[in-house]
Design an enzyme around this catalytic site. Structure first.
Site, PDB file in Angstrom:
ATOM      1  N   HIS A   1      -3.540   4.280  -2.186  1.00  0.00           N
ATOM      2  CA  HIS A   1      -4.527   3.440  -1.489  1.00  0.00           C
ATOM      3  C   HIS A   1      -5.121   4.204  -0.305  1.00  0.00           C
ATOM      4  CE1 HIS A   1      -1.822   0.263  -3.281  1.00  0.00           C
ATOM      5  NE2 HIS A   1      -2.993  -0.135  -3.703  1.00  0.00           N
TER       6      HIS A   1
ATOM      7  N   LEU B   1       0.818  -1.212   0.000  1.00  0.00           N
ATOM      8  CA  LEU B   1       0.000   0.000   0.000  1.00  0.00           C
ATOM      9  C   LEU B   1       0.854   1.265   0.000  1.00  0.00           C
ATOM     10  CD1 LEU B   1      -2.775  -1.055   2.560  1.00  0.00           C
ATOM     11  CD2 LEU B   1      -2.678  -1.429   0.085  1.00  0.00           C
TER      12      LEU B   1
END
Ligand code: PAF
Length: 282
Positions: free
Chosen positions: A31, A27
């Site tokens: 995100h 991530l």
């Protein structure tokens, strides 16, 4: 923030009518922005982390795709996420991976995922795997809304059409597109950026530069030529650099309807994609 391994736990009242952010982990701030957008809608947010084997081609980076659960959770925790769903391959594909690959290949995909000749042509088995896993995740999580980045624009359009075409399965699920998040210099955030060697990082700017240059063009052919020339000048190998109808992703003659510039190019061993909305000239 609860880590959910068993899909049965998704039925807990705390996760009902959730906002859902499906991911493959590794991530980054992009995100994070999907989670922040989901938070704005006031529902509990579930993020899934699952590196989906069926969407990788045989020569692609499934084995080396970054798996960084600890730092992923560290990024999600302060954002107020209710649950992080980390299913096993068996939970998603109970009949085994071979059966899942056969199923993915047999899916009837919407035209936007088979006709434009973009990711569908460059990664022929990719969208079958994406549609299969996203459908499975929606069935398990039963979200009210799901949030997808525009960075993977053809994927976003596929999911929108897939859900619209099967309301019996997906109910009132709303697909929410979220703007691409970029580094300060314009590079679109991507989990694959971490593959770039230090000396490749500057060349990766070719994609955002190419799209900037394309904005000045008043003809589609000119925009496409300018994008290819820019990618060439940075030493990238272009897979496609095109202007397409923003909804169907099919070729256009002019900029009368909303259009999208879309690029895929290789920099060494790393494949990069990006896209942007083009100006509507009247
Ligand atoms: O965009 C991604 O990260 C993946 O394609 C998705 C939607 C999580 C499906 O595996």
């Amino acid at each position: 923030m609860r880590i959910i391994e068993d899909p049965a736990d998704l039925a807990l009242p705390a996760f009902r009518d959730c906002g859902f952010v499906p991911t493959m982990g590794a991530l980054h701030r992009g995100h994070g922005s999907l989670v922040e957008r989901a938070n704005q809608d006031g529902r509990p947010v579930i993020v899934s982390i699952f590196v989906n084997p069926t969407q990788f081609g045989p020569k692609e980076d499934y084995a080396r795709y970054p798996r960084t659960l600890d730092s992923d959770c560290a990024l999600l925790e302060p954002l107020g996420v209710a649950g992080v769903f980390v299913p096993s391959v068996e939970a998603i594909y109970p009949r085994g991976l071979d059966a899942a690959r056969v199923e993915a290949a047999a899916l009837t995909l919407p035209d936007v995922a088979t006709k434009p000749g973009l990711e569908d042509a460059c990664r022929p088995t990719h969208f079958g795997g994406v549609a299969l896993v996203v459908g499975r995740l929606f069935d398990l999580v039963r979200p009210s809304a799901a949030y997808f980045g525009e960075k993977d624009y053809q994927q976003l359009r596929l999911i929108e059409d897939m859900v619209a075409a099967d309301r019996a399965r997906y109910g009132g699920l709303r697909i929410v597109p979220c703007a691409t998040i970029r580094e300060r210099d314009g590079l679109a955030m991507s989990s694959r950026n971490r593959y770039l060697a230090a000396d490749e990082r500057d060349a990766a700017l070719a994609l955002s530069r190419a799209m900037q240059v394309a904005h000045s063009a008043q003809r589609v052919e000119t925009a496409e030529r300018l994008m290819r020339d820019t990618l060439d000048s940075f030493g990238l190998a272009t897979e496609y650099a095109v202007v397409r109808d923003a909804e169907t992703l099919m070729p256009v003659r002019g900029f009368e309807r909303p259009t999208r510039a879309l690029i895929a190019a290789k920099l060494g061993a790393t494949r990069l994609i990006d896209n942007t909305a083009m100006t509507v000239w009247r």
